[in-house]
Design an enzyme around this catalytic site. Structure first.
Site, PDB file in Angstrom:
ATOM      1  N   ARG A  98      -4.748  17.173   4.856  1.00  0.00           N
ATOM      2  CA  ARG A  98      -5.571  16.183   5.569  1.00  0.00           C
ATOM      3  C   ARG A  98      -5.592  16.444   7.073  1.00  0.00           C
ATOM      4  NH1 ARG A  98      -4.541   9.851   4.554  1.00  0.00           N
ATOM      5  NH2 ARG A  98      -2.502  10.234   5.461  1.00  0.00           N
TER       6      ARG A  98
ATOM      7  N   ARG B 149      -1.775  14.227  11.127  1.00  0.00           N
ATOM      8  CA  ARG B 149      -0.917  13.078  11.403  1.00  0.00           C
ATOM      9  C   ARG B 149       0.538  13.527  11.353  1.00  0.00           C
ATOM     10  NH1 ARG B 149      -2.482   7.972   7.673  1.00  0.00           N
ATOM     11  NH2 ARG B 149      -0.260   8.027   7.240  1.00  0.00           N
TER      12      ARG B 149
ATOM     13  N   LYS C  36      -6.842   4.943  -0.935  1.00  0.00           N
ATOM     14  CA  LYS C  36      -7.026   3.513  -0.679  1.00  0.00           C
ATOM     15  C   LYS C  36      -7.854   3.265   0.576  1.00  0.00           C
ATOM     16  CE  LYS C  36      -2.622   2.656  -0.166  1.00  0.00           C
ATOM     17  NZ  LYS C  36      -1.988   3.973  -0.292  1.00  0.00           N
TER      18      LYS C  36
ATOM     19  N   ARG D 224       7.796  10.212   1.970  1.00  0.00           N
ATOM     20  CA  ARG D 224       6.905   9.050   1.761  1.00  0.00           C
ATOM     21  C   ARG D 224       6.675   8.802   0.278  1.00  0.00           C
ATOM     22  NH1 ARG D 224       2.106  10.992   5.126  1.00  0.00           N
ATOM     23  NH2 ARG D 224       0.982   9.162   4.362  1.00  0.00           N
TER      24      ARG D 224
ATOM     25  N   ARG E  24       3.924  -3.606   0.473  1.00  0.00           N
ATOM     26  CA  ARG E  24       4.531  -2.328   0.109  1.00  0.00           C
ATOM     27  C   ARG E  24       5.953  -2.516  -0.401  1.00  0.00           C
ATOM     28  NH1 ARG E  24       1.436   1.342   3.451  1.00  0.00           N
ATOM     29  NH2 ARG E  24       2.013   3.513   3.146  1.00  0.00           N
TER      30      ARG E  24
HETATM   31  P1  ADP Z   1      -0.252   6.115   3.692  1.00  0.00           P
HETATM   32  O1  ADP Z   1      -0.702   5.071   2.719  1.00  0.00           O
HETATM   33  O2  ADP Z   1      -1.079   7.363   3.648  1.00  0.00           O
HETATM   34  O3  ADP Z   1       1.233   6.372   3.669  1.00  0.00           O
HETATM   35  P2  ADP Z   1      -0.561   4.279   5.909  1.00  0.00           P
HETATM   36  O4  ADP Z   1      -1.472   4.563   7.018  1.00  0.00           O
HETATM   37  O5  ADP Z   1      -0.872   3.162   4.988  1.00  0.00           O
HETATM   38  O6  ADP Z   1      -0.506   5.658   5.147  1.00  0.00           O
HETATM   39  O7  ADP Z   1       0.919   4.052   6.434  1.00  0.00           O
HETATM   40  C1  ADP Z   1       1.549   4.940   7.320  1.00  0.00           C
HETATM   41  C2  ADP Z   1       2.972   4.474   7.636  1.00  0.00           C
HETATM   42  O8  ADP Z   1       2.938   3.169   8.257  1.00  0.00           O
HETATM   43  C3  ADP Z   1       3.881   4.275   6.427  1.00  0.00           C
HETATM   44  O9  ADP Z   1       4.508   5.486   6.010  1.00  0.00           O
HETATM   45  C4  ADP Z   1       4.890   3.256   6.977  1.00  0.00           C
HETATM   46  O10 ADP Z   1       5.862   3.844   7.792  1.00  0.00           O
HETATM   47  C5  ADP Z   1       4.026   2.366   7.833  1.00  0.00           C
HETATM   48  N1  ADP Z   1       3.510   1.195   7.069  1.00  0.00           N
HETATM   49  C6  ADP Z   1       2.217   0.937   6.756  1.00  0.00           C
HETATM   50  N2  ADP Z   1       2.106  -0.197   6.047  1.00  0.00           N
HETATM   51  C7  ADP Z   1       3.378  -0.677   5.895  1.00  0.00           C
HETATM   52  C8  ADP Z   1       3.947  -1.802   5.238  1.00  0.00           C
HETATM   53  N3  ADP Z   1       3.183  -2.694   4.569  1.00  0.00           N
HETATM   54  N4  ADP Z   1       5.278  -1.966   5.290  1.00  0.00           N
HETATM   55  C9  ADP Z   1       6.068  -1.100   5.948  1.00  0.00           C
HETATM   56  N5  ADP Z   1       5.602  -0.012   6.568  1.00  0.00           N
HETATM   57  C10 ADP Z   1       4.275   0.212   6.563  1.00  0.00           C
END
Ligand code: ADP
Ligand code: ZN
Length: 220
Positions: free
Chosen positions: A129, A162, A15, A173, A90
């Site tokens: 990654r 990360r 994404k 996750r 999410r």
């Molecule tokens: P990925 O999609 O690879 O998991 P992101 O960078 O989108 O990585 O998100 C990393 C972390 O940030 C998530 O695992 C979560 O803990 C937090 N996070 C991101 N967006 C949200 C959201 N909309 N609601 C709750 N937590 C979020």
């Protein structure tokens, strides 16, 4: 022209890569809650300290925190023309909050693009990654290695993994995605906003599939 699109899919689906490129192409801001939260963590703000616990364990940051962050971001002038939302909503509660926010300003969502990628491929992508500390560019140990091991091709910065890309946290996750985020597929399918694209294969081919999916929803 205005364009409001959500990129939905499991962690590692690509994404972020697609959102970065296509938002630029479409002239709208790329709004990524993961990036915004990581910035808050780096700045050690109160919000960042709260978010960090949840992020490092692979769980979600509480809805009110994220909803507040996105509400504020969407109120900024550059978001008047639209947005590509990456990583938000999410949860169903976040989707409902977004609906309420858009309804208040008389704005419509144009499309929700779902990235379909198998669990095996997600695990492979996430655990391999590596990210540049300086410019944020991502690499993959096997499928997109840097020219010099441990160094960013673009800026020479140091590559790192990360904290939430370790094998154990990645599994968490993916489970959190299944239980909390996957229900959004039905939520948007019911409103005929959902388009599915195959998220495996070359970046360019995925981008083309997204352009087609979004183009069908928007008269440009
Ligand atoms: P990925 O999609 O690879 O998991 P992101 O960078 O989108 O990585 O998100 C990393 C972390 O940030 C998530 O695992 C979560 O803990 C937090 N996070 C991101 N967006 C949200 C959201 N909309 N609601 C709750 N937590 C979020
Ligand atoms: Zn770099």
């Amino acid at each position: 022209m205005s364009l409001r699109v959500i990129f939905l899919g499991p962690p590692g689906a690509g994404k972020g890569t697609q959102a970065q490129n296509l938002a630029r192409e479409w002239g709208v801001p790329h709004i990524a809650t993961g990036d915004m939260l990581r910035e808050a963590v780096a700045a050690s703000s109160a919000l960042g300290l709260e978010a960090k616990r949840h992020m490092n364990s692979g769980g979600l940051v509480p809805d009110p925190v994220v909803i507040g962050l996105v509400g504020e971001r969407l109120g900024q002038p550059d978001a008047k023309t639209g947005c590509v939302l990456d990583g938000f909503p999410r949860t169903v509660a976040q989707a409902e909050a977004l609906d309420a926010l858009f309804a208040r300003t008389g704005i419509a969502l144009d499309r929700v693009v779902f990235f379909d990628v198998s669990r095996g491929e997600l695990l492979r992508r996430l655990t391999g990654r590596r990210i540049c500390r300086a410019c944020g560019r991502s690499f993959h140990l096997v499928s997109a290695p840097p020219k010099v091991a441990g160094k960013c091709d673009a800026c020479g910065g140091e590559l790192h993994q990360r904290a939430d890309d370790s094998e154990a946290t990645v599994a968490t996750r993916l489970d959190v995605y299944q239980t909390q985020t996957a229900p959004l597929l039905d939520y948007y399918r019911g409103r005929t906003l959902l388009a599915e694209v195959a998220g495996e294969g070359p970046v360019d081919r995925v981008a083309e599939a997204i352009r087609t999916a979004v183009g069908q929803a928007v008269t440009r």
